[in-house]
Design an enzyme around this catalytic site. Structure first.
Site, short mmCIF file in Angstrom:
data_model
loop_
_atom_site.label_atom_id
_atom_site.label_comp_id
_atom_site.label_asym_id
_atom_site.label_seq_id
_atom_site.Cartn_x
_atom_site.Cartn_y
_atom_site.Cartn_z
N SER A 145 56.21 2.24 -62.86
CA SER A 145 57.05 3.40 -62.60
C SER A 145 57.12 4.26 -63.86
CB SER A 145 58.42 2.96 -62.11
OG SER A 145 59.12 4.02 -61.53
N ASP A 157 55.54 5.14 -51.13
CA ASP A 157 56.46 5.16 -52.28
C ASP A 157 57.30 6.44 -52.27
OD1 ASP A 157 57.70 5.00 -54.77
OD2 ASP A 157 55.95 4.12 -55.72
N HIS A 167 57.78 1.79 -53.18
CA HIS A 167 57.88 1.65 -54.63
C HIS A 167 57.90 0.19 -55.08
CE1 HIS A 167 58.53 3.58 -58.47
NE2 HIS A 167 59.56 2.80 -58.74
#
Length: 730
Positions: free
Chosen positions: A573, A658, A693
């Protein structure tokens, strides 16, 4: 212009190929280049030849063909490493006690817990009535013995997830009268949840269905009214608080509050004493709380109006508000109190003052004491403050550890529950009696075949190029020699003030058993060393995050913890942004980069307010609609700074659905990287077509993905497979 993206026929042929050695790789996919200009309001322009890979609907056939071709290429590259991947997966899963359960906690006459069954991916949420002798210890023993007599299953997530590629229960809450259960489920991975309501007495699932919400639910005292947060369908921003009355159509739900500033997130909660329902809105630099009586939540009153650079959170207990805030320049935060009817900061009074050397992370209120969660010298500690003013700290036993508050659902108790872990100590739950000092071990995460005495953890300090001391947590297997020959996996994050504490990492044990050193670099941009640590790693100081990580690598190599040509870096991330930045700035220092759901197209994303997270994060990264921020962000954005040079081997992962970092960021990044990379080291790009995600749902599926990535890294680092006897639990 390059040829159109590889066809599905080529993708299929790639799947049948295998790489007989690291030097005979198949040809990677080649995405089409399509001219596209990205413009900023101040007139700046950039060419983005892979912009076409963006598709909000996730249905573009050409885009999907490219992702499938990359997956086929990944299959081909990884084929020869499948035996190592399988062994890693078996080791990791083999350490898990599959029929495990959590420590029960008491709330309103019931003991709540979750448990897993052997071979199943998802938890079962359950409770038992607080009958005589049915305390936490007795229930835990019964669960461990497989005795579930008297158990009431709230949710069997395995049954709910049956037949679905992805499933997640984001939040669940029981009504005050203990009869109804509201829960939020996501079946895509996009973090757009649906609320459902279940009668716990009859098992009936009510027809009420509320779509497009955040996983954040609160009941009112009438046991019929449920408050929830509605998302914007495009940006996924939390926009509106609504209330749903059981048995009425969701279309008739009443709007309670709407947030018009897109730089704020929103959440709802009940106070510690259960007397208030509160709506909290938060940006990077400001907070505002408005609360209403839970018995009659008709009017929400603001505790203190929002003000830029003033953050606060609050709880109510004992007839007063207790408030954690940075107001008045208290950048490491202080704790204030205020009367129940307070409506402005003028009514706040200082209780626990600000300190430059201690960061106040949070607090928990009890009948006869308060617990303050603090940070000092990069480590966590819990300070007990009794009603008579006496104080003491909960003790730790290791040089590098993580300690925090556990579930303390009821304040009328003399027992404090807290969690403890380190890089060598599995997650442990203790409770300590504040009056007697007695400490009880409630549970330690069982890790099959693991012997902590065979591993060593250290805390060291690296010196950054500007003279700042950076804390580093290390773990390795006993017998390791610090002679500059070992392989190293260095992990980092460094954004949002998030702290990466040295907690036990079950999969990492497989790396340690193969002689790999594991390090966590507590770089600026996190909050390990206090609020200044965060402020020194964001906005116009963001590059400190990247140079800190590189300087930690240099330090560990210089000190003999690793060979200079055997260093791997790992981040996800915003940590993927870190990976992209260091691979541009210092590609020669890393043999392999592992990057999951990476935020690598910083400028384009932050110029687009329709993308989730963008507007809320102007105070984290900057707003590129302003030229000075644009120029600074452009100077480190990984996608924009790819150049003709030899890059490390890379494993890049993403999820098609995501919602935090859109799949097209890593897709574009990999496509452009393939154009400029002069190295012959492999770049693997894996897209999970059914997840978001956090990757695939379920406790075992994510370990399969991790095992593949670890196999890639170990191969690139030249790590030999150990004898079976050395591997714990095999």
């Amino acid at each position: 212009m390059r040829p159109v993206v590889v066809s599905l026929l080529l993708a299929v042929s790639l799947m049948s190929q295998t790489a007989s050695s690291a030097d005979t790789l198949p040809t990677p996919p080649d995405a089409a280049k399509k001219p596209h200009v990205v413009r900023a309001p101040h007139g700046a322009e950039r060419q983005d030849e892979y912009y076409w890979l963006r598709d909000d609907s996730r249905k573009n056939p050409e885009m999907l063909a490219y992702l499938k071709a990359e997956n086929a290429y990944a299959d081909a590259v990884m084929a020869r490493l499948k035996p190592i991947e399988n062994r890693l997966y078996d080791e990791i899963v083999g350490r898990i006690k599959q029929d495990d359960s959590s420590v029960p906690y008491r709330e309103r006459g019931f003991w709540y817990y979750s448990r897993f069954e052997t071979g199943k991916d998802y938890p079962i949420y359950a409770r038992r009535a607080d009958a005589a002798g049915a305390g936490a210890e007795a229930i835990q023993k019964a669960n461990e013995a497989g005795d579930f007599a008297g158990e009431q299953v709230l949710l069997d997530v395995n049954a709910l997830a049956a037949g679905k590629d992805y499933y997640n229960v984001g939040d669940w809450t029981v009504s005050p009268d203990n009869r109804l259960l509201a829960y939020a489920e996501d079946t895509i991975g996009r973090r757009q949840y649906v609320i459902r309501i279940k009668n716990l007495e009859t098992g009936e699932l009510y027809p009420d269905e509320i779509k497009g919400v955040s996983p954040n639910l609160v009941w009112a005292d009438d046991n019929r009214t449920l408050f929830y947060v509605e998302n914007d369908p495009e940006t996924l921003l939390t926009k509106r608080v609504k209330k749903h009355v059981l048995g009425t159509p969701a279309a008739q739900d009443v709007l309670v509050y709407e947030e018009h500033d897109d730089s704020f997130y929103m959440g709802i909660s009940r106070t510690r004493d259960e007397k208030f329902i509160c709506i909290g809105v938060s940006s990077t630099v400001s907070d505002e709380l408005r609360c209403a009586p839970a018995a009659d939540p008709a009017t929400f009153t603001v505790l203190a109006p929002r003000e830029r650079d003033v953050e606060y959170d609050a709880d109510h207990y004992g007839g007063r508000w207790v408030i954690r805030t940075n107001a008045g320049g208290a950048r490491n935060f202080k704790i204030m109190t205020a009367p129940t009817g307070a409506t402005s900061r003028a009514q706040w009074q200082e209780w626990i003052p600000h300190r430059e050397d201690v960061f106040i992370d949070g607090f928990e209120l009890f009948r006869d004491f308060t617990v303050v969660a603090e940070r000092s010298e990069g480590l966590e500690r819990l300070r007990l403050i009794r009603a008579d003013g006496r104080e003491e700290y909960v003790k730790a036993d290791e040089p590098a550890y993580s300690m925090g508050l556990s579930v303390n659902a009821e304040p009328e108790t003399d027992w404090l529950r807290y969690s403890y872990t380190s890089l060598t100590t599995p997650a442990t739950t203790y409770e300590v009696n504040v009056k007697s000092g007695e400490r009880r071990l409630l549970k330690q995460q069982p890790v099959i075949g693991y012997d902590p005495s065979k591993y060593v953890t250290e805390r060291v300090w690296a010196i950054a190029r500007d003279g700042t001391k950076i804390p580093v947590s290390l773990v390795y297997r006993k017998g390791y020699r610090k002679d500059g020959t070992a392989a190293l996996l260095q992990y980092g994050y460094g954004s949002y003030g998030a702290t990466m504490d040295p907690a036990f990492n079950l999969p990492v044990v497989s790396l340690l058993d193969r002689g790999v050193v594991y390090a966590i670099a507590h770089i600026r941009g996190g909050q390990e060393m206090g609020r200044h640590w965060y402020e020194d790693g964001k906005l116009f100081r963001k590059k400190n995050t990247f140079t800190d990580f590189i300087d930690v690598t240099d330090f560990l190599v210089k000190e003999g913890y690793a060979a200079p040509d055997r260093v791997a870096a790992y981040g996800g991330s915003a940590g993927g942004l870190l990976m992209g930045a260091i691979s541009n700035m210092a590609p020669d220092k890393y043999r392999v980069i592992l990057s999951q759901v990476p935020f690598v197209d910083v400028v384009t994303t932050m110029l687009d307010p329709s993308i989730p997270l963008t507007t809320n994060e102007y105070d984290e990264w900057g707003n590129p609609e302003k030229k000075d921020y644009y120029d600074y962000m452009l100077s480190y954005s990984p996608y924009d700074n790819l150049q003709k040079k030899a890059y490390p081997a890379m494993f890049v992962g993403t999820g098609l659905w995501d919602s935090q970092v859109q799949y097209w960021e890593p897709a574009k990044y990999v496509a452009r990287l393939r154009d400029v990379n002069t190295s012959d080291r492999p770049v693997v790009f894996r897209t999970n077509m059914d997840a978001g995600h956090g990757g695939k749902s379920g406790r075992f599926r994510r370990y399969r993905e991790l095992a593949e990535m670890y196999a890639f890294a170990l191969d690139q680092l030249g790590v030999a497979e150990p004898a079976a006897a050395q591997v714990q639990g095999r």
